[in-house]
Design a protein around this motif. Structure first.
Motif, PDB file in Angstrom:
ATOM      1  N   SER A 200     -49.018 -29.099  45.822  1.00 53.96           N
ATOM      2  CA  SER A 200     -48.451 -30.361  46.307  1.00 53.96           C
ATOM      3  C   SER A 200     -49.091 -30.787  47.628  1.00 53.96           C
ATOM      4  CB  SER A 200     -46.941 -30.218  46.470  1.00 53.96           C
ATOM      5  OG  SER A 200     -46.388 -31.369  47.070  1.00 53.96           O
ATOM      6  N   ARG A 201     -49.139 -29.884  48.611  1.00 50.60           N
ATOM      7  CA  ARG A 201     -49.666 -30.236  49.925  1.00 50.60           C
ATOM      8  C   ARG A 201     -51.176 -30.435  49.890  1.00 50.60           C
ATOM      9  NH1 ARG A 201     -46.760 -32.643  52.989  1.00 50.60           N
ATOM     10  NH2 ARG A 201     -47.773 -31.856  54.872  1.00 50.60           N
ATOM     11  N   PHE A 202     -51.877 -29.610  49.157  1.00 51.38           N
ATOM     12  CA  PHE A 202     -53.328 -29.729  49.020  1.00 51.38           C
ATOM     13  C   PHE A 202     -53.685 -31.077  48.404  1.00 51.38           C
ATOM     14  CE2 PHE A 202     -57.572 -28.900  47.442  1.00 51.38           C
ATOM     15  CZ  PHE A 202     -58.099 -27.914  48.286  1.00 51.38           C
ATOM     16  N   GLY A 203     -52.977 -31.431  47.328  1.00 56.08           N
ATOM     17  CA  GLY A 203     -53.247 -32.704  46.659  1.00 56.08           C
ATOM     18  C   GLY A 203     -52.922 -33.901  47.527  1.00 56.08           C
ATOM     19  N   ALA A 204     -51.795 -33.838  48.253  1.00 59.79           N
ATOM     20  CA  ALA A 204     -51.383 -34.965  49.094  1.00 59.79           C
ATOM     21  C   ALA A 204     -52.348 -35.189  50.251  1.00 59.79           C
ATOM     22  CB  ALA A 204     -49.975 -34.719  49.630  1.00 59.79           C
ATOM     23  N   GLN A 205     -52.928 -34.110  50.779  1.00 64.59           N
ATOM     24  CA  GLN A 205     -53.759 -34.239  51.969  1.00 64.59           C
ATOM     25  C   GLN A 205     -55.256 -34.309  51.682  1.00 64.59           C
ATOM     26  OE1 GLN A 205     -52.652 -31.346  54.963  1.00 64.59           O
ATOM     27  NE2 GLN A 205     -50.497 -31.895  54.840  1.00 64.59           N
ATOM     28  N   LEU A 206     -55.700 -33.681  50.595  1.00 69.83           N
ATOM     29  CA  LEU A 206     -57.128 -33.683  50.300  1.00 69.83           C
ATOM     30  C   LEU A 206     -57.483 -34.497  49.066  1.00 69.83           C
ATOM     31  CD1 LEU A 206     -58.223 -30.022  51.132  1.00 69.83           C
ATOM     32  CD2 LEU A 206     -57.872 -31.986  52.640  1.00 69.83           C
ATOM     33  N   GLY A 207     -56.486 -34.982  48.354  1.00 68.68           N
ATOM     34  CA  GLY A 207     -56.763 -35.913  47.270  1.00 68.68           C
ATOM     35  C   GLY A 207     -57.216 -35.301  45.965  1.00 68.68           C
ATOM     36  N   PRO A 210     -56.168 -27.863  43.959  1.00 67.49           N
ATOM     37  CA  PRO A 210     -56.979 -26.695  44.319  1.00 67.49           C
ATOM     38  C   PRO A 210     -57.916 -26.268  43.193  1.00 67.49           C
ATOM     39  CG  PRO A 210     -54.718 -26.383  45.046  1.00 67.49           C
ATOM     40  CD  PRO A 210     -54.734 -27.631  44.193  1.00 67.49           C
ATOM     41  N   LYS A 211     -57.458 -26.343  41.965  1.00 65.82           N
ATOM     42  CA  LYS A 211     -58.289 -25.921  40.839  1.00 65.82           C
ATOM     43  C   LYS A 211     -59.518 -26.803  40.699  1.00 65.82           C
ATOM     44  CE  LYS A 211     -58.098 -24.820  35.894  1.00 65.82           C
ATOM     45  NZ  LYS A 211     -57.236 -24.746  34.695  1.00 65.82           N
ATOM     46  N   ARG A 212     -59.339 -28.123  40.810  1.00 68.63           N
ATOM     47  CA  ARG A 212     -60.484 -29.028  40.709  1.00 68.63           C
ATOM     48  C   ARG A 212     -61.431 -28.859  41.886  1.00 68.63           C
ATOM     49  NH1 ARG A 212     -57.268 -34.523  38.878  1.00 68.63           N
ATOM     50  NH2 ARG A 212     -56.896 -33.904  36.701  1.00 68.63           N
ATOM     51  N   ALA A 213     -60.866 -28.629  43.070  1.00 68.12           N
ATOM     52  CA  ALA A 213     -61.703 -28.430  44.250  1.00 68.12           C
ATOM     53  C   ALA A 213     -62.562 -27.176  44.083  1.00 68.12           C
ATOM     54  CB  ALA A 213     -60.840 -28.326  45.495  1.00 68.12           C
ATOM     55  N   ALA A 214     -61.954 -26.089  43.627  1.00 63.99           N
ATOM     56  CA  ALA A 214     -62.685 -24.846  43.430  1.00 63.99           C
ATOM     57  C   ALA A 214     -63.769 -25.028  42.364  1.00 63.99           C
ATOM     58  CB  ALA A 214     -61.733 -23.728  43.034  1.00 63.99           C
ATOM     59  N   ARG A 215     -63.450 -25.787  41.344  1.00 65.52           N
ATOM     60  CA  ARG A 215     -64.430 -26.040  40.285  1.00 65.52           C
ATOM     61  C   ARG A 215     -65.652 -26.776  40.832  1.00 65.52           C
ATOM     62  NH1 ARG A 215     -63.739 -30.493  35.488  1.00 65.52           N
ATOM     63  NH2 ARG A 215     -65.433 -29.788  34.110  1.00 65.52           N
ATOM     64  N   LEU A 216     -65.419 -27.747  41.699  1.00 67.07           N
ATOM     65  CA  LEU A 216     -66.517 -28.528  42.262  1.00 67.07           C
ATOM     66  C   LEU A 216     -67.338 -27.685  43.239  1.00 67.07           C
ATOM     67  CD1 LEU A 216     -67.874 -31.275  42.273  1.00 67.07           C
ATOM     68  CD2 LEU A 216     -66.239 -32.021  44.018  1.00 67.07           C
ATOM     69  N   VAL A 217     -66.672 -26.838  44.009  1.00 65.86           N
ATOM     70  CA  VAL A 217     -67.392 -25.956  44.934  1.00 65.86           C
ATOM     71  C   VAL A 217     -68.270 -24.977  44.161  1.00 65.86           C
ATOM     72  CG1 VAL A 217     -67.105 -24.082  46.603  1.00 65.86           C
ATOM     73  CG2 VAL A 217     -65.715 -26.145  46.807  1.00 65.86           C
ATOM     74  N   ARG A 218     -67.744 -24.423  43.075  1.00 65.93           N
ATOM     75  CA  ARG A 218     -68.531 -23.485  42.265  1.00 65.93           C
ATOM     76  C   ARG A 218     -69.735 -24.190  41.650  1.00 65.93           C
ATOM     77  NH1 ARG A 218     -66.341 -20.046  37.072  1.00 65.93           N
ATOM     78  NH2 ARG A 218     -65.751 -22.131  36.421  1.00 65.93           N
ATOM     79  N   PHE A 219     -69.507 -25.411  41.151  1.00 67.97           N
ATOM     80  CA  PHE A 219     -70.623 -26.181  40.602  1.00 67.97           C
ATOM     81  C   PHE A 219     -71.691 -26.435  41.664  1.00 67.97           C
ATOM     82  CE2 PHE A 219     -72.378 -30.458  40.879  1.00 67.97           C
ATOM     83  CZ  PHE A 219     -73.278 -30.422  39.824  1.00 67.97           C
ATOM     84  N   ASP A 220     -71.264 -26.785  42.883  1.00 72.88           N
ATOM     85  CA  ASP A 220     -72.209 -27.081  43.955  1.00 72.88           C
ATOM     86  C   ASP A 220     -73.089 -25.881  44.262  1.00 72.88           C
ATOM     87  OD1 ASP A 220     -73.107 -28.894  46.186  1.00 72.88           O
ATOM     88  OD2 ASP A 220     -72.301 -27.261  47.398  1.00 72.88           O
TER      89      ASP A 220
END
Length: 284
Positions: A200-207, A210-220
Motif C-alpha cells: 500500500s505505502r510503496f504503491g502510494a508513494q512510488l507509483g 514492489p513486485k513490478r518494481a523488482a521485475r523492472l530492476v531485474r530486467f535492467d
C-alpha cells in the motif's frame, strides 16, 4: 563490465554528461544533440526510473508515442513497462534527459502515483514553472551551464517536499542492491511492516507495486549485461531467470523486442555501458 562505447546509431549525435561535482544522489543527466539535420526515431528501453525529457529543440520539437498516445515537448516518463518511441525533426534536435530514482521523483515532482507507465507533459505537473525552466535551459550557452541550472532547480525542489517513508526508501534500495532478486514478503519483514502495508505505502508513494518494481530492476540488470556483450544464457543465470527462454520471454514482455535488439538499443542508459564516461574534468 566492459564498455561497448557509443552505439553506431548515435554516430551523428553529441552526448554530454555532467562532471561528478555537478551530480545529485539518485539523479543522472545527459544532454543530446543531433548534429545531422533531419528526423530522429529512437526506441527507448524501459528503465527503473522516472525521467524528465526536456525538449530544447528549435522548431517542431520532439514527439513521443506510447500505448497509442502521443505527447509533444517536455515530458515526464513514468516507470515504463513497455516501449516508448521518440522522434522529431529540425536543424538540430536537442534534449536534456534527467533520470530520477522513484524516491527522488516523489520529491522532485511532488507526486508519483499518476506516473507509472505513463508519459505526461511536464506542464501538467509543474504548471507555468515548466515553461520557465525550459526557457532557461534553452538560453544557456553550454551543456555545463544547463547541468548547473538543472541541479539548482532540482535541489530547490528536493528541499521543498517531504521525503517518502524511510521504510519505502529502504525497500527501494534493497531492490536495487539485490538487482531485483528479493522476495517481497522477506522485504516486508525487514522493514517491520506487513506485506499489505508495504504494498500500500510503496504503491502510494512510488507509483508501482514492489513486485513490478523488482521485475523492472531485474530486467535492467539483464539489459546492461546484454549491452556489455554477455551471452544470453549467462545473463539469464546471473539475473535470476530460470533459463534463456525465460529471459527472452521477460525481455519481450517488457520491451516488445528480443534480447538482441535490447542489447543494441542506443538509449539504454546513462552509464559506462551505453557510452563511455568522458575524461575527468570534461563534460564532453
Amino acid at each position: 563490465m566492459p564498455s561497448t562505447g557509443t552505439p553506431p546509431d548515435w554516430a551523428g549525435v553529441d552526448i554530454a554528461v555532467p562532471r561528478r561535482s555537478a551530480r545529485l544522489p539518485g539523479i543522472s543527466m545527459a544532454g543530446f544533440r543531433q548534429r545531422v539535420p533531419g528526423a530522429a526515431d529512437i526506441a527507448m528501453v524501459a528503465h527503473p526510473s522516472v525521467s524528465l525529457l526536456v525538449d530544447l529543440t528549435e522548431g517542431a520539437g520532439l514527439v513521443y508515442d506510447t500505448y497509442g498516445r502521443r505527447e509533444r515537448g517536455t515530458v515526464v516518463i513514468g516507470l515504463l513497462p513497455g516501449e516508448l518511441r521518440t522522434g522529431g525533426s529540425g536543424p538540430a534536435i536537442e534534449c536534456l534527459q534527467i533520470r530520477l530514482s522513484p524516491p527522488v521523483a516523489a520529491k522532485v515532482l511532488g507526486a508519483s502515483t499518476e506516473f507509472s507507465g505513463t508519459v505526461v507533459s511536464l506542464e501538467d505537473v509543474w504548471g507555468r514553472d515548466a515553461g520557465r525552466v525550459e526557457d532557461r535551459l534553452r538560453a544557456a550557452a553550454t551543456w555545463d551551464e544547463r547541468f548547473t541550472i538543472a541541479v539548482r532547480i532540482l535541489s530547490r525542489r528536493l528541499d521543498s517536499h517531504p521525503p517518502v517513508d524511510p521504510e519505502v526508501a529502504y525497500a527501494w534500495r534493497r531492490m536495487r542492491t539485490s538487482r531485483g532478486r528479493i522476495r517481497v514478503d522477506g522485504l516486508a519483514d525487514e522493514v517491520g511492516w506487513s506485506r499489505k502495508r508495504l504494498w500500500s505505502r510503496f504503491g502510494a508513494q512510488l507509483g508501482t507495486t514492489p513486485k513490478r518494481a523488482a521485475r523492472l530492476v531485474r530486467f535492467d540488470h539483464a539489459a546492461h549485461l546484454l549491452a556489455a556483450g554477455h551471452a544470453p544464457a549467462g545473463v539469464a543465470a546471473d539475473s535470476g531467470y530460470v533459463d534463456q527462454s525465460h529471459l527472452h520471454r521477460e525481455v519481450k514482455a517488457i520491451t516488445g523486442a528480443p534480447p538482441a535488439a535490447v542489447a543494441a538499443a542506443p538509449w539504454l542508459a546513462i552509464d559506462d555501458v551505453a557510452w563511455p564516461a568522458p575524461p575527468r574534468g570534461s563534460s564532453r
